[in-house]
Design a protein around this motif. Sequence first.
Motif, mmCIF file in Angstrom:
data_model
loop_
_atom_site.group_PDB
_atom_site.id
_atom_site.type_symbol
_atom_site.label_atom_id
_atom_site.label_comp_id
_atom_site.label_asym_id
_atom_site.label_seq_id
_atom_site.Cartn_x
_atom_site.Cartn_y
_atom_site.Cartn_z
ATOM 1 N N GLN A 94 0.837 -1.203 0.000
ATOM 2 C CA GLN A 94 0.000 0.000 0.000
ATOM 3 C C GLN A 94 0.874 1.255 0.000
ATOM 4 N N ASP A 95 1.965 1.231 0.765
ATOM 5 C CA ASP A 95 2.878 2.380 0.791
ATOM 6 C C ASP A 95 3.551 2.571 -0.564
ATOM 7 N N GLU A 96 3.953 1.491 -1.190
ATOM 8 C CA GLU A 96 4.592 1.584 -2.506
ATOM 9 C C GLU A 96 3.618 2.133 -3.545
ATOM 10 N N GLU A 97 2.361 1.678 -3.489
ATOM 11 C CA GLU A 97 1.355 2.165 -4.440
ATOM 12 C C GLU A 97 1.073 3.641 -4.215
ATOM 13 N N ARG A 98 1.010 4.061 -2.965
ATOM 14 C CA ARG A 98 0.786 5.460 -2.631
ATOM 15 C C ARG A 98 1.944 6.323 -3.129
ATOM 16 N N ASP A 99 3.172 5.829 -2.966
ATOM 17 C CA ASP A 99 4.340 6.570 -3.445
ATOM 18 C C ASP A 99 4.343 6.678 -4.967
ATOM 19 N N ARG A 100 3.988 5.599 -5.655
ATOM 20 C CA ARG A 100 3.922 5.636 -7.115
ATOM 21 C C ARG A 100 2.863 6.609 -7.591
ATOM 22 N N CYS A 101 1.716 6.599 -6.928
ATOM 23 C CA CYS A 101 0.626 7.507 -7.299
ATOM 24 C C CYS A 101 1.053 8.961 -7.087
ATOM 25 N N ALA A 102 1.705 9.250 -5.982
ATOM 26 C CA ALA A 102 2.176 10.610 -5.715
ATOM 27 C C ALA A 102 3.218 11.031 -6.753
ATOM 28 N N ALA A 103 4.108 10.127 -7.110
ATOM 29 C CA ALA A 103 5.127 10.437 -8.120
ATOM 30 C C ALA A 103 4.476 10.689 -9.476
ATOM 31 N N ASN A 104 3.475 9.902 -9.835
ATOM 32 C CA ASN A 104 2.786 10.100 -11.111
ATOM 33 C C ASN A 104 2.064 11.436 -11.155
ATOM 34 N N ILE A 105 1.423 11.811 -10.057
ATOM 35 C CA ILE A 105 0.723 13.096 -9.999
ATOM 36 C C ILE A 105 1.733 14.239 -10.120
ATOM 37 N N PHE A 106 2.857 14.125 -9.417
ATOM 38 C CA PHE A 106 3.898 15.151 -9.495
ATOM 39 C C PHE A 106 4.424 15.281 -10.920
ATOM 40 N N LEU A 107 4.690 14.173 -11.583
ATOM 41 C CA LEU A 107 5.198 14.218 -12.956
ATOM 42 C C LEU A 107 4.165 14.792 -13.917
ATOM 43 N N LEU A 108 2.886 14.489 -13.702
ATOM 44 C CA LEU A 108 1.839 15.046 -14.547
ATOM 45 C C LEU A 108 1.762 16.559 -14.396
ATOM 46 N N VAL A 109 1.812 17.036 -13.163
ATOM 47 C CA VAL A 109 1.773 18.488 -12.920
ATOM 48 C C VAL A 109 3.009 19.154 -13.527
ATOM 49 N N ALA A 110 4.177 18.525 -13.376
ATOM 50 C CA ALA A 110 5.401 19.085 -13.947
ATOM 51 C C ALA A 110 5.306 19.146 -15.472
ATOM 52 N N ALA A 111 4.749 18.116 -16.086
ATOM 53 C CA ALA A 111 4.609 18.108 -17.549
ATOM 54 C C ALA A 111 3.650 19.208 -18.002
ATOM 55 N N ILE A 112 2.554 19.406 -17.272
ATOM 56 C CA ILE A 112 1.589 20.456 -17.622
ATOM 57 C C ILE A 112 2.243 21.833 -17.508
#
Length: 74
Positions: free
Chosen positions: A18-36
């Motif tokens: 669950q912690d790994e999935e949460r970290d991946r989700c947070a990283a994906n959101i951060f990368l999406l915002v950075a790309a935008i």
Amino acid sequence: MRYNRIMPANREQGPSPQDEERDRCAANIFLLVAAIVIVGAGIWLANGLIDARRADECMTSGRRNCNPIEVLPR
């Protein structure tokens, strides 16, 4: 000489799935915002360069009043 430590059975050996999935989700959101942000900055910069090119072309053609004048409708 090598010593091996025996870990207690009740101790976890890493982050839970669950912690790994949460970290991946947070990283994906951060990368999406950075790309935008990067795409938005690129569009803003391209529009600025286009405006500067138009002004430069106007000035090199010999005109004096190259800034557009906005007139409000009556």
